[in-house]
Enzyme design. Structure first.
Site: not given
Ligand code: DX5
Ligand code: ZN
Length: 237
Positions: A45, A47, A76, A160, A162-163, A193, A195, A215-216
């Protein structure tokens, strides 16, 4: 035998995870990617942030093109007015392109345009088209667009960064998307998508979505492939 379309490949894979590269360690990206491929991950994915639709800026088509991988590239787009921009992401090898319902006055036209584009990796594979919604956007906004989409992504955080913490309202919103999508005579994939971590993946998976973007929690600085395998095994039950 013709190669399967992106959509057919996705339908074979779900429920599954799409691993967000936003917080990946760029110095070890190549090696981490190889390990993720071996751990059974099918989607990566990207971003894309333009500093306008969301305050942060990330990367554009060159990085997507440069990351050579057999994984499906799930792009995305958090960019303002994507109409003029989607073609360069498709040319860079996007297999899945998701645009935000809030990002264009002519979002229906953007989706129509995407529907006419050929996949740069395999002209027969098609592009899976997604529509994403910020957590503050009523789910009904996608109703007029459903004929033109294959996937609906609900942001479970404000886009905007992650985490962030998973928003509880997402569960109710998944139910609303299912209700709307159930009126069509073809399946629509539902993605969530933001958290999602090792700690909440069980209750989140029970909400019944098809694609979980994480992601994180995967790129925790320790064991990306192990984290991804844990998430996949958990949702596959
Ligand atoms: C935020 C992104 C997500 C997000 C996923 O704008 O679209 O893809 O960062 O990352 P985590 O899993 O860290 O929330
Ligand atoms: Zn995303």
């Amino acid at each position: 035998m013709p190669t399967p379309t992106v959509l057919a490949r996705l339908q074979e894979m779900v429920p599954t995870i799409s691993v967000g590269m936003l917080t990946a360690d760029l110095m070890s990206l190549g090696g981490d990617l190889r390990l993720l491929e071996q751990s059974g991950v099918g989607l990566v994915h990207f971003d894309v942030m333009d500093g306008c639709f969301v305050p942060s800026m990330t990367f554009g088509p060159p990085l997507i093109k440069g990351m050579k991988t057999p994984l499906l590239k799930d792009v995305h787009l958090m960019v303002q007015e994507p109409l003029e921009k989607v073609a360069e992401y498709v040319a860079a090898g996007a297999d899945m392109v998701t645009v935000h319902v809030e990002s264009s006055r002519h979002i229906h036209r953007v989706l129509q345009l995407l529907g006419k584009m050929a996949n740069a990796n395999d002209p027969q594979a098609g592009i899976a088209r997604g529509i994403a919604l910020n957590p503050g956007t009523p789910v009904e906004a996608i109703e007029p667009l459903l004929e033109e989409v294959d996937m609906v992504f609900l942001l479970a955080i404000n886009p905007g960064w992650g985490g962030q913490k998973f928003l509880a309202s997402t569960q109710r919103r998944i139910g609303q998307v299912k209700e709307l999508a159930g009126r069509l005579n073809r399946p629509i994939l539902i993605g969530v998508d933001g958290g999602i971590t090792r700690d909440n993946i069980v209750p989140v998976a029970r909400m019944g979505e098809d694609i979980i973007v994480t992601g994180s929690a995967v790129f925790d600085g320790k064991d990306p492939a192990g984290n991804a395998r844990f998430m996949l095994n958990t949702i596959k039950g």
